[in-house]
Enzyme design. Structure first.
Site, PDB file in Angstrom:
ATOM      1  N   ARG A  83       0.855  -1.191   0.000  1.00 28.11           N
ATOM      2  CA  ARG A  83       0.000   0.000   0.000  1.00 28.11           C
ATOM      3  C   ARG A  83       0.890   1.240   0.000  1.00 28.11           C
ATOM      4  NH1 ARG A  83      -2.340   3.051   4.943  1.00 28.11           N
ATOM      5  NH2 ARG A  83      -3.579   4.626   3.878  1.00 28.11           N
ATOM      6  N   HIS A 129      -2.622  11.087   1.181  1.00 26.60           N
ATOM      7  CA  HIS A 129      -2.037  10.811   2.495  1.00 26.60           C
ATOM      8  C   HIS A 129      -1.365  12.096   2.987  1.00 26.60           C
ATOM      9  CE1 HIS A 129      -0.521   7.382   5.242  1.00 26.60           C
ATOM     10  NE2 HIS A 129      -0.143   8.511   5.820  1.00 26.60           N
ATOM     11  N   GLU A 176      -6.822   8.434   6.966  1.00 22.53           N
ATOM     12  CA  GLU A 176      -7.037   9.039   8.282  1.00 22.53           C
ATOM     13  C   GLU A 176      -7.498  10.494   8.217  1.00 22.53           C
ATOM     14  OE1 GLU A 176      -3.466   8.594  10.574  1.00 22.53           O
ATOM     15  OE2 GLU A 176      -3.705   6.440  10.787  1.00 22.53           O
ATOM     16  N   ASN A 317      -6.758   1.763  10.329  1.00 24.77           N
ATOM     17  CA  ASN A 317      -5.431   1.952  10.905  1.00 24.77           C
ATOM     18  C   ASN A 317      -5.584   1.956  12.409  1.00 24.77           C
ATOM     19  OD1 ASN A 317      -4.654   2.401   8.277  1.00 24.77           O
ATOM     20  ND2 ASN A 317      -4.010   4.529   8.587  1.00 24.77           N
ATOM     21  N   TYR A 319      -3.096   1.598  16.212  1.00 20.99           N
ATOM     22  CA  TYR A 319      -1.753   1.467  16.774  1.00 20.99           C
ATOM     23  C   TYR A 319      -1.739   1.105  18.240  1.00 20.99           C
ATOM     24  CZ  TYR A 319       0.256   3.321  12.485  1.00 20.99           C
ATOM     25  OH  TYR A 319       0.655   3.476  11.175  1.00 20.99           O
ATOM     26  N   GLU A 387      -3.015  -0.123   8.247  1.00 15.60           N
ATOM     27  CA  GLU A 387      -1.792   0.252   8.975  1.00 15.60           C
ATOM     28  C   GLU A 387      -1.846  -0.291  10.391  1.00 15.60           C
ATOM     29  OE1 GLU A 387      -0.768   4.432   9.275  1.00 15.60           O
ATOM     30  OE2 GLU A 387      -1.180   4.727   7.145  1.00 15.60           O
TER      31      GLU A 387
END
Ligand code: PNW
Length: 485
Positions: A83, A129, A176, A317, A319, A387
């Site tokens: 990606r 992005h 995002e 995404n 984290y 992500e």
């Protein structure tokens, strides 16, 4: 194999895609050459004080020059997909609907796509992005001006579909939208650096602008998806969606109903802000309207129809996870999180996870499966993990311990393991996983200080020499077990 690995063996579908994600502004370099125009980040990072190590992304990883070598390295890691994002200002240097096209930029991406396909790697492409052409900021303040921005974005999207769509079957419009707008228009730590509370000299009104920019992203995502579906999908047969960021919010005190409500509100402010208009009711969450009132834009009926159902998958995404506590005092005018307080430990003193080199990021896979279930139960839509990854404490100078990156290996073991459990036990439809990221890169305002790669880069060397870390091979081995034959 551990018992857990044996239990999870073959739990992912045979056509499951895995690989790495990157973003143009963080890896390409060649920021001012080969006909490229300036992006907001090319200007922002040259303003003194904006980037932690005073670095710029002028060169970053030089993947523009070394893309063939990178594809070969990725192939050696066993990936099935990659990606990456297109730099709008490389394709249309001034960005606007009537501005000229840079054929050299088109050729670069076209060559990259061909190189990937020749090596059996499926490209997933992000249109945006975070690197808006600077000219569009100068002309009309970019996404703050929905009316003027819309035709410019649609022309860019159309050009990409028509020039790359014969070979690109997975499109992501925005990466995002929430982080883009909160970091750029509330905290002001990202381009275009607007904030009315962090820096008194900065321009902007953080009580409204982040919501206006988010609205522009949602509506223009809907328009681009409609354009793709009407004019390109019938012949190109690809799919189009958006990628949302979301960390898991867990109540600080699970037995306190106010904290339970606060955690749900935090999820709605962070995730529901975009997910409800896209996949749910078609409007912003009621909790946001209640707190923000008229400061939150209103969808026209036409915009609602356009946005709802426009994304064919849920690009996710994530984290980390946080503990969240109810706040008694009334919400601040610049609050964007649902009037909550965030903690590293819960009421019983349990830590959310091991620290990394990045302040907000701790290894917390325990929240990942809850997040997957929360999304799946609300929206029942296929999920592309677009992500997930981490830095590791003290990963600064090259050394054996850096290449033997146990912290990152354990992060991936936890997260990918939870993903496989969500598929196997909860029936969540997850179709891909992209680790962040392929090599160390330019981590926005953190510059080169935060290393997210499974490949170490010696940024002082002219060729940005790459050294594989152990985590690269761990992922290859883990996915070869998890993906069914
Ligand atoms: C993402 N948070 O940003 C971006 O998509 C990447 O470009 C970036 O390099 C990567 O994650 C690592 O930071 C995020 O505060 C920024 O929770 C901040 C957060 C999450 C994601």
């Amino acid at each position: 194999d551990t018992p857990e690995e044996r239990y999870l063996k073959s739990s992912l579908r045979p056509d499951f895609h895995w690989g790495f994600a990157t973003a143009a502004a963080q890896v390409e370099g060649a920021a001012f050459t080969h006909g490229k125009g300036l992006s907001c980040w090319d200007t922002f990072c040259h303003i003194p004080g904006k980037i932690k190590d005073s670095s710029t992304n002028d060169d970053s990883c030089r993947s523009y020059d070394f893309y063939k070598q990178d594809v070969a390295l990725m192939k050696s890691y066993g990936v099935t997909a990659y990606r990456f994002s297109l730099a709008w200002s490389r394709i249309i240097p001034l960005g606007g609907a009537d501005d000229p096209v840079n054929e050299e930029g088109i050729k670069y991406y076209s060559d990259l796509i061909d190189e990937l396909l020749a090596n059996g790697i499926t490209p997933f492409v992000t249109l945006f992005h975070w690197d808006i052409p600077q000219t569009l900021e100068d002309r009309y303040l970019g996404m703050l001006n929905q009316e003027r921005y819309t035709p410019d974005f649609l022309r860019y999207a159309r050009l990409c579909f028509s020039r790359f769509g014969d070979r690109i079957k997975h499109w992501i419009t925005y990466n995002e939208p929430g982080v883009y707008t909160l970091a750029g228009y509330a905290a002001g730590v990202h381009a275009p650096g607007r904030s009315s509370f962090r820096d008194r000299n900065a321009e902007g009104d953080s009580s409204t602008e982040p919501f206006i920019v988010a609205h522009t992203e949602l509506v223009t995502h809907g328009l681009a998806a409609k354009l793709y579906k009407q004019e390109f999908q019938p012949t190109q047969k690809g799919t189009i969606g958006i990628t949302l960021h979301g960390n898991w919010s867990e109540p600080w005190d699970i037995s306190d109903l106010l904290d339970v409500a606060a955690a749900e509100r935090a999820r709605e402010f962070e995730i529901g802000w975009f997910a409800e208009p896209l996949y749910g009711s078609g409007d912003y969450p009621a909790s946001m309207r209640a707190q923000l009132g008229d400061r939150l834009p209103t969808f026209t009926e036409e915009e609602k129809r356009l946005v709802r159902g426009s994304s064919e998958f849920y690009g996710m995404n994530t984290y980390t996870s946080f503990f969240v506590r109810h706040r008694d005092s009334p919400p601040d005018i610049n609050d964007h999180k649902g009037n909550i307080e965030v903690f590293d430990k819960n009421k019983s003193g349990v830590s959310r996870g091991e620290e990394s080199d990045t302040q907000w990021l701790r290894t917390a896979p325990w929240g990942f499966r809850k997040l997957l279930r929360w999304i799946w139960n609300r929206y029942h839509i296929p999920i592309y993990m677009t992500e997930n990854g981490t830095t590791a404490k003290g990963e600064k100078e090259p050394s054996d311990t850096i290449l033997n990156d146990t912290h990152r290996v354990e992060f991936f073991r936890g997260y990918v393991g939870e993903l496989a459990k969500a598929v196997k036990e909860d029936g969540v439809d997850i179709q891909s996983y992209f680790a962040w990221t392929f090599t160390d890169n330019w981590e926005w305002a953190a510059g080169y200080t935060d290393r997210f790669g499974v490949t170490y880069i010696d940024f002082d060397s002219p060729k940005k020499t790459r050294y594989p870390k152990r985590s690269a091979y761990f992922l290859q081995d883990f996915f070869s077990h998890l993906i069914a034959e």
